[in-house]
Scaffold this motif. Sequence first.
Motif: not given
Length: 80
Positions: A12-17, A72-74
Amino acid sequence: MDSSPQYHAWVNPEKARYYQVHLDRDLFGDWTLRKVWGGIGSRRGRMHSTSVSSYADGIAQVRAISERRSRRGYLSIPAC
């Protein structure tokens, strides 16, 4: 059905996860689903292993995880 070990990863680049799943056999020949997740660039993370009743059950769980990660955006990343 091909019953080879499976590996899938998402970020998930937005949350760096990141999130990874590994479906493979343990030393006793039973199928195990290992989930690994954490922050990109962080030394923190977690891992959870669980046995699955069969290869087909493991694949079904991997598909459910994939759908949940997508919601969840991943983004899926290719296996190394």
